[in-house]
Design a protein around this motif. Structure first.
Motif, PDB file in Angstrom:
ATOM      1  N   PRO A   1      41.780  53.061  44.789  1.00 48.33           N
ATOM      2  CA  PRO A   1      41.908  51.665  45.710  1.00 48.33           C
ATOM      3  C   PRO A   1      41.266  50.418  44.949  1.00 48.33           C
ATOM      4  N   GLU A   2      42.175  49.451  45.028  1.00 45.56           N
ATOM      5  CA  GLU A   2      41.679  48.240  44.358  1.00 45.56           C
ATOM      6  C   GLU A   2      41.631  48.133  42.573  1.00 45.56           C
ATOM      7  N   GLY A   3      42.161  49.105  42.169  1.00 44.40           N
ATOM      8  CA  GLY A   3      42.561  49.078  40.654  1.00 44.40           C
ATOM      9  C   GLY A   3      41.352  49.191  39.853  1.00 44.40           C
ATOM     10  N   PRO A   4      41.818  48.799  38.458  1.00 40.92           N
ATOM     11  CA  PRO A   4      40.692  48.846  37.581  1.00 40.92           C
ATOM     12  C   PRO A   4      39.685  47.611  37.505  1.00 40.92           C
ATOM     13  N   PRO A   5      38.554  47.951  36.843  1.00 43.17           N
ATOM     14  CA  PRO A   5      37.572  46.936  36.840  1.00 43.17           C
ATOM     15  C   PRO A   5      38.148  45.454  36.320  1.00 43.17           C
ATOM     16  N   LEU A   6      37.121  44.482  36.493  1.00 45.64           N
ATOM     17  CA  LEU A   6      37.643  43.303  35.918  1.00 45.64           C
ATOM     18  C   LEU A   6      36.713  42.566  35.149  1.00 45.64           C
TER      19      LEU A   6
ATOM     20  N   GLY B   1      38.518  46.059  42.169  1.00 46.88           N
ATOM     21  CA  GLY B   1      38.168  46.734  40.822  1.00 46.88           C
ATOM     22  C   GLY B   1      36.738  47.030  40.587  1.00 46.88           C
ATOM     23  N   GLU B   2      35.770  46.153  41.158  1.00 46.37           N
ATOM     24  CA  GLU B   2      34.566  46.389  40.723  1.00 46.37           C
ATOM     25  C   GLU B   2      33.788  47.378  41.855  1.00 46.37           C
ATOM     26  N   GLY B   3      34.497  47.955  42.687  1.00 49.21           N
ATOM     27  CA  GLY B   3      34.048  49.449  43.208  1.00 49.21           C
ATOM     28  C   GLY B   3      34.094  50.609  42.578  1.00 49.21           C
TER      29      GLY B   3
END
Ligand code: HEM
Ligand SMILES: [Cu+2]
Lengths: 195, 588
Positions: free
Chosen positions: B145-150, B169-171
């Protein structure tokens, strides 16, 4: 069949352990410099008294190095494990078992130290000092487990009565084990002076 | 007695032969296959970014379906950063570290020193599979969920440390990132250990250190650098992971408010992460490029038919670079609130490290000078390597001055710099190595005509992509922005479109490479044992080599690898295994 290597077959195992020691040293250097930087970064560093059991553990780990040394293969022929057909004495099983036992005793002691800390309400996240305490002891413990696996492998080799290989394994495993002892002394000094 | 292979003859079962193989040749190919998948993934991500930069309001077909984070196919600023983070991480770790070092090193190094295998075949297999798991963990960040980190490939704290509050992505995404990199470190550490022990202990009779081929030297030095660098990145990842999941405060300062929420952490030091990361990060750029030094130095004598100029000096340069690479990490932190004195202290070694790099370049150019160069594909990619390395290295001089860097830091100038010097240079070395060693690896030649087209189009393409970036940076185009539609940066859009077109064009040119790769694998001309008339041990055995590399006999070495251009005999070179005496003429 002859080996391709120029040096004795003990060499790669020995080199491998030395290189591994270099890597582990480097990683603990990183943890310690992080500790020093973090302690200086802000005033939230909580000083607490180290659990008593650590002193006992230090003795245990020193004793384990001693028993491992006593377990060493005695005969002079072992100076060259590659020496074709030369009679080689295997490492002493009893002292090996003693070492392994002391190793597990040490780990049990470390877990007691954790429980002691937890009983004081100091968890991994309470303070940077307790974070580093858990982290450093856990990391050392994990590496020590690797050392125990190495010693068990030596036992296996002795019991399979392949003395030449047992001696090669003993040399590599004991080099690593003594390093674990030295590493613990270093960590104990850091913990004692900083925390 | 127990040499690595005497305990197991050539394996028969499918799993042992192709999957959980202990054979360094299979493992080397597995690494190369992995990096081929990785580089394709990374390249596709870069196209998405480029398309968005050039036409920020146009929807990208199908993207909306593939990734819910890009609503309707339009890349949001956050999603742009996610793409960038994954692109950088995949490229740096799983391509530039994996292919030239672990891939070619595994396949070639044991053969070049006359060994049957690596010192620890089981560890070797483990190192590949650990790396493979790391890749899977990283890529799985696309599917949470929310995709890759940034947070970028450098994962600066506290952005990377505080969790969900700091952005999509920070999760989960960032947690997977940290775990992946920690696992990757383990794989590289085991691999480096193996390389070092193998080089030190398994050299065949007569293979003194001075007679080792330059590629083996480069892999050896790289593995020493890697051993130290990854030993520091691993602890850094552990600390970051604890900050994320266990509530510690190594990197997160007190009183930090993100997304209107006071973060429940205190007293950590974000700079600590930067120090640990760049202590690894700068050496890492040399982990990516030194194998390239080795590959180019190994190929050049074979294509110029001349001995390499100053081989001892070259090795000394590589060792010097290895040492110095540990003294310069602060040049990535000039703008992180460093006092001017420390900045100067980091600037000086940064300038000094250019000296061995420049000397090595001069040695290659000197070797080329006045030679009868055989213009085959490996030679072309070596020339390309030298060209982009110089182009990228020159911009490094500018960045190394804190005063100039304060303007250029965080602009496209830096993007141009590191893509040339690290990305493209290392890629060209990989291509050179692949065209050169492919016959040895698969027993068939690659197609020369296609190879030349691949080179020419790629060479033109990368200059069109990365040269204008220096100009953009000077003009104030900041990096890590997803659109340049506002105020003063608007004017840069046409140039961005040009770059995007060039990137797509260069990508298309890689289709030639893929076609050549797969076709040659099955249809290529059958390769002789020594198609390039080269001197080192890998060319004394059949193509591809048998399971134990030399078919049961053990090569004995009489010469260094540099006996090219020997006058007064039929061939103009002497194999390392040839017992004939060293002619005086070869000393030129
Ligand atoms: C000629 C010698 C070199 C010098 C003097 C030099 C100098 C620098 C400096 C000062 C920076 C920091 C710029 C900034 O962020 O503001 C930088 C960034 C960078 N350099 Fe170099 N460099 C050199 C060679 C290399 C090589 C050989 C590589 C790779 C193989 C490389 C890869 C990188 C990368 C990846 C970055 C950017 C990292 C980031 O911030 O994301 N450099 N270089
Ligand atoms: Cu750097």
């Amino acid at each position: 069949m002859t080996s391709l290597s120029v040096k004795s077959p003990a060499a790669p195992a020995q080199t491998g352990v030395l290189v591994g020691i270099a890597a582990i040293t480097m990683s603990f250097a990183a943890y310690s410099s992080a500790l020093i930087v973090r302690q200086g970064a802000s005033p939230d560093w909580l000083h607490f008294t180290l659990p008593r059991v650590l002193f006992f553990n230090t003795l245990v780990v020193l004793a384990s190095s001693a028993t491992l040394y006593v377990a060493r293969p005695r005969s002079r022929a072992t100076a060259d494990p590659a020496g074709s057909g030369a009679a080689v004495d295997a490492p002493n099983l009893t002292w090996l078992y003693a070492t392994i036992l002391l190793g597990f005793l040490f780990l049990a002691g470390q877990i007691m130290a954790w429980r002691n800390l937890a009983a004081q309400g100091l968890t991994l996240s309470s303070s940077p000092s307790s974070s580093f305490f858990y982290l450093l002891t856990a990391m050392h413990g994990l590496h020590l487990l690797g050392g125990l696996a190495g010693l068990l492998y030596v036992v296996y080799r002795v019991r399979r009565s392949s003395p030449v290989r047992a001696v090669v394994a003993y040399k590599a495993a004991s080099l690593y084990w003594h390093f674990m002892t030295v590493l613990w002394l270093y960590l104990f000094a850091i913990l004692a002076t900083r925390i | 007695m127990t040499s690595p292979h005497s305990s197991h003859a050539a394996p028969q079962s499918f799993w042992r032969k192709y999957v959980f193989s202990l054979d360094h040749k299979v493992i080397g190919r597995q690494y190369l296959d992995l990096s081929l998948v990785a580089v394709t993934t990374g390249m596709i991500l870069s196209w998405l970014m480029r398309l968005h930069l050039a036409w920020p309001t146009r929807a990208i077909p199908f993207l909306g379906v593939l990734s819910p984070e890009a609503t309707g196919g339009i890349i949001t600023p956050e999603y742009y950063l996610s793409l960038m983070t994954m692109h950088g991480t995949i490229m740096v770790f799983f391509v530039l570290t994996t292919a030239p070092f672990a891939g070619f090193g595994n396949f070639i190094l044991p053969i070049q020193i006359g060994a049957e295998d690596m010192a620890f075949p089981h560890f070797n297999m483990m190192s590949f599979w650990v790396t493979f798991v790391a890749f899977i963990v990283l890529v799985s960040a696309f599917f949470v969920p929310e995709g890759p980190p940034l947070a970028g490939w450098t994962a600066y704290a506290p952005l990377s440390a505080v969790g969900k509050d700091s952005g999509p992505g920070e999760g989960w995404g960032q947690t997977l990132w940290v775990i992946s990199i920690a696992i990757f470190c383990i794989g590289q550490l085991i691999g480096s250990l193996n390389f070092i022990a193998t080089t030190l202990d398994l050299r065949t009779k007569g293979m003194t250190l001075a007679r080792m081929p330059y590629s083996t030297w480069a892999w050896f030095i790289t593995s020493v650098i890697g051993l130290i660098a990854f030993s520091v990145l691993f602890p850094a990842c552990i600390l970051l992971l604890l900050d994320r999941v266990a509530g510690t405060s190594f990197f997160i300062p007190a009183g930090l408010v993100i997304s209107d929420r006071l973060q429940p952490h205190s007293g950590g030091s974000p700079l600590l992460w930067q120090h640990l990361f760049w202590f690894f990060g700068h050496p890492e750029v040399y982990i990516a490029i030194l194998p390239g030094f080795g590959i180019v130095s190994h190929i050049l004598p074979a294509v110029t038919r001349k001995p390499l100029l100053g081989p001892r000096v070259l090795i000394a340069c590589m060792i010097a670079i290895g040492f110095l690479s540990y003294t310069v990490w602060g040049h990535h932190m000039f703008m992180s609130g460093m006092n001017p004195l420390s900045a100067t202290l980091f600037s000086v070694p940064t300038l000094i490290i250019t000296i061995p790099a420049a000397i090595a370049t001069l040695l290659w150019i000197g070797t080329l000078y006045g030679s009868k160069l055989r213009f085959n594909t490996p030679a072309l990619f070596c020339l390309g390597f030298i060209s982009v390395f110089v182009s990228g290295g020159l911009s490094g001089f500018f960045l190394a001055q804190p005063a100039i860097d304060s303007y250029l830091h965080g602009t496209y100038f830096v993007v141009g710099h590191f893509h040339f010097v690290m990305g493209v240079a290392a890629m060209f070395a990989i291509f050179a190595g692949l065209y050169f060693w492919f016959p040895k690896m698969f027993g068939r030649m690659m197609n020369e005509t296609l190879g030349k087209w691949h080179f020419i189009l790629t060479f033109i393409g990368v200059y069109c992509i990365f040269m204008p970036m220096h100009y953009l940076g000077l003009a104030g185009n900041v990096r890590r922005y997803s659109t340049f539609t506002v105020d003063y940066m608007k004017g840069s859009i046409p140039l961005h479109r040009f770059i995007t077109v060039a990137a797509l064009f260069t990508g298309a040119a890689q289709l030639i490479f893929f076609y050549n790769l797969f076709r040659s694998r099955f249809r290529g001309e059958i390769a002789p044992a020594n198609p390039w008339q080269a001197t080192s041990l890998e060319w004394t055995t059949s193509s591809p080599p048998p399971h134990d590399n030399f078919g049961g006999h053990h090569p004995v070495v009489y010469h260094g690898p540099n006996e090219y251009g020997v006058a007064g005999r039929e061939g103009d070179y002497i194999m390392q295994t040839s017992p004939e005496p060293e002619p005086v003429a070869a000393a030129s």
